[in-house]
Design a protein around this motif. Structure first.
Motif, short mmCIF file in Angstrom:
data_model
loop_
_atom_site.label_atom_id
_atom_site.label_comp_id
_atom_site.label_asym_id
_atom_site.label_seq_id
_atom_site.Cartn_x
_atom_site.Cartn_y
_atom_site.Cartn_z
N ARG A 6 0.81 -1.21 0.00
CA ARG A 6 0.00 0.00 0.00
C ARG A 6 0.83 1.25 0.00
O ARG A 6 0.36 2.32 -0.35
CB ARG A 6 -0.94 0.00 1.21
N GLY A 7 2.08 1.19 0.46
CA GLY A 7 2.95 2.36 0.46
C GLY A 7 2.57 3.39 1.49
O GLY A 7 2.92 4.55 1.37
N ILE A 8 1.83 2.99 2.54
CA ILE A 8 1.45 3.92 3.60
C ILE A 8 1.76 3.26 4.92
O ILE A 8 1.92 2.04 5.01
CB ILE A 8 -0.05 4.28 3.52
N ARG A 162 -5.69 4.25 -3.70
CA ARG A 162 -4.44 3.93 -3.03
C ARG A 162 -3.29 4.73 -3.62
O ARG A 162 -2.41 5.23 -2.89
CB ARG A 162 -4.15 2.43 -3.18
N GLU A 163 -3.29 4.90 -4.94
CA GLU A 163 -2.24 5.69 -5.58
C GLU A 163 -2.33 7.15 -5.16
O GLU A 163 -1.31 7.81 -4.94
CB GLU A 163 -2.37 5.56 -7.09
N ARG A 165 -3.47 8.23 -2.28
CA ARG A 165 -2.96 8.31 -0.91
C ARG A 165 -1.44 8.27 -0.90
O ARG A 165 -0.79 8.99 -0.14
CB ARG A 165 -3.53 7.17 -0.06
N ARG A 166 -0.88 7.41 -1.76
CA ARG A 166 0.58 7.31 -1.81
C ARG A 166 1.18 8.63 -2.30
O ARG A 166 2.18 9.12 -1.75
CB ARG A 166 0.99 6.17 -2.73
N GLN A 167 0.57 9.21 -3.34
CA GLN A 167 1.06 10.48 -3.85
C GLN A 167 0.90 11.60 -2.82
O GLN A 167 1.78 12.46 -2.68
CB GLN A 167 0.33 10.84 -5.14
N GLN A 170 3.65 11.25 -0.37
CA GLN A 170 4.92 11.71 -0.95
C GLN A 170 4.96 13.24 -1.01
O GLN A 170 5.99 13.86 -0.71
CB GLN A 170 5.10 11.12 -2.34
#
Length: 394
Positions: A6-8, A162-163, A165-167, A170
């Protein structure tokens, strides 16, 4: 701790990914088993049909790592189920979780191809088996197509969120880093400003003190009046320097403006005193029609003061011309030129080639959006700067 899928942060993501996969697998197995047990065609399913349902659920355990393999095996499993003569359960229910997973992890093409392939195989087989075309195509097919399309759309939506949230994470991280860098740059800029103030103030004072100390040494015992004048000049300069230093230190506790706001272009005469006391012929010309901002006034004052200090310390000069005037294009032009010889102590060698004075003056002019030059002439040395008249105070 970061969730790789998920990258979070794990704390924000909820349960561990494998827990969600196990729950999804159990849900798939139970759902397909219930559909099999419904026995719509009255054919009695055997234990292998339920084992097949468990196998579809087990595929969910590797859906994150191998989404295309999972959807491909699911297609093969659906075809194999019907080839084995098991009771009909449709194609959308057993395939929905697999195409959802493929779309969720960016394999939307595989999800669409798998859905279209299974529905095509199903329609062709059922029509070849002489089933009612109106029921197969007009009633059954749209329902399966909508369910699979919904699963693909939901998976792609989850991936998109999800992308995002990841962005967002970042961007927040990059923003925090930028603010930290800007804060560090502001601290560094203020340190440089304080360093310039101290250099200009203390350097100017030490030049005056050194000059009059030499006068005292030469006049001691022969010209008491000259000694008294020089000692008074040293005392006045020292007192003024201490006052300047107190303002500079006070600015560290405030906003850094206090020490610069009291330096005025109207007081430029005081900046030229060391040159006059050293016996130089000083010509000061000021022609301003407008009132500059305090920052610009302080910068002009320091430019003249440092240039005069360099002339007294380094140039074998007899005359220095200081010209400050307003130009038609809204700039303040500053020029300090002397007639000193380049040898043996020309300012071009002593000051321009690495001295902090020239560097500090250049920084002052550039920080205010102006230009600066310092160079030797045919006879003497010239410092020139051009600074915008109006500067927005920050």
């Amino acid at each position: 701790m970061i969730d790789d899928d998920r990258g979070i942060p794990r704390s924000e993501a909820g349960p561990a990914p494998w827990v969600l996969d196990v729950l999804l697998g159990i849900g798939v197995a139970l759902t397909v088993s219930l559909v099999i047990a419904a026995d719509i065609s009255r054919d009695q399913p055997d234990a292998w049909a339920y084992l097949w349902a468990v196998g579809l659920g087990a595929l969910m355990l590797v859906r994150r790592r191998y989404p295309v393999v999972v959807v491909a095996l699911s297609v093969v499993a659906v075809v194999a189920y019907y080839a084995a003569g098991n009771p009909p359960i449709g194609v959308a229910v057993p395939l929905a979780a697999a195409v959802f997973s493929a779309a969720e992890y960016g394999r939307i093409g595989a999800a669409i191809i798998a859905s279209a392939s299974v529905m095509t195989i199903s329609v062709v087989y059922r029509l070849a088996d002489d089933q009612d075309p109106s029921f197969v195509v007009g009633y059954d097919l749209p329902g399966h197509a909508l369910l699979l399309a919904g699963a693909v759309a939901l998976g792609d939506s989850v991936r998109s969120r999800r992308e995002l949230r990841r962005q967002a994470a970042q961007i927040a991280e990059l923003t925090a880093e930028r603010y930290a860098r800007e804060a560090e740059q502001r601290v560094l800029a203020e340190r440089l400003a304080i360093a310039r103030e101290l250099h200009d103030s203390v350097g100017h004072a030490l030049t005056v003190v050194t000059l009059h100390t030499q006068v005292v040494e030469d006049a001691l015992g022969s010209d008491d009046a000259e000694v008294r004048r020089s000692l008074k000049a040293i005392a006045d300069t020292t007192d003024a320097t201490f006052t300047d230093l107190r303002r500079t230190v006070a600015s560290l506790r405030k906003d850094g403006v206090a020490s610069r706001a009291l330096l005025r272009i109207s007081d430029l005469e005081s900046a030229t005193i060391p040159a006059r006391q050293a016996g130089l012929d000083v010509q000061l010309r000021v022609d301003l029609r407008s009132t500059p901002s305090p920052t610009v006034e302080a910068a002009v004052y320091r430019l003249v003061q440092e240039s005069i200090t360099n002339v007294v310390r380094h140039a074998d000069a007899t005359r220095v011309d200081v010209d400050v005037h307003e130009t038609p294009d809204g700039m303040i032009s500053v020029s300090i030129a002397d007639d000193g010889q380049r040898a043996p102590r020309a300012p071009s060698a002593a000051a321009a080639e690495g001295g902090n004075g020239i560097a500090g003056m250049r920084e002052r002019a550039h920080l205010l959006g102006g230009t600066f030059s310092a160079e030797s002439r045919g006879s003497g040395f010239a410092v020139r700067a051009s600074i915008p008249l109006e500067v927005v105070e920050k």
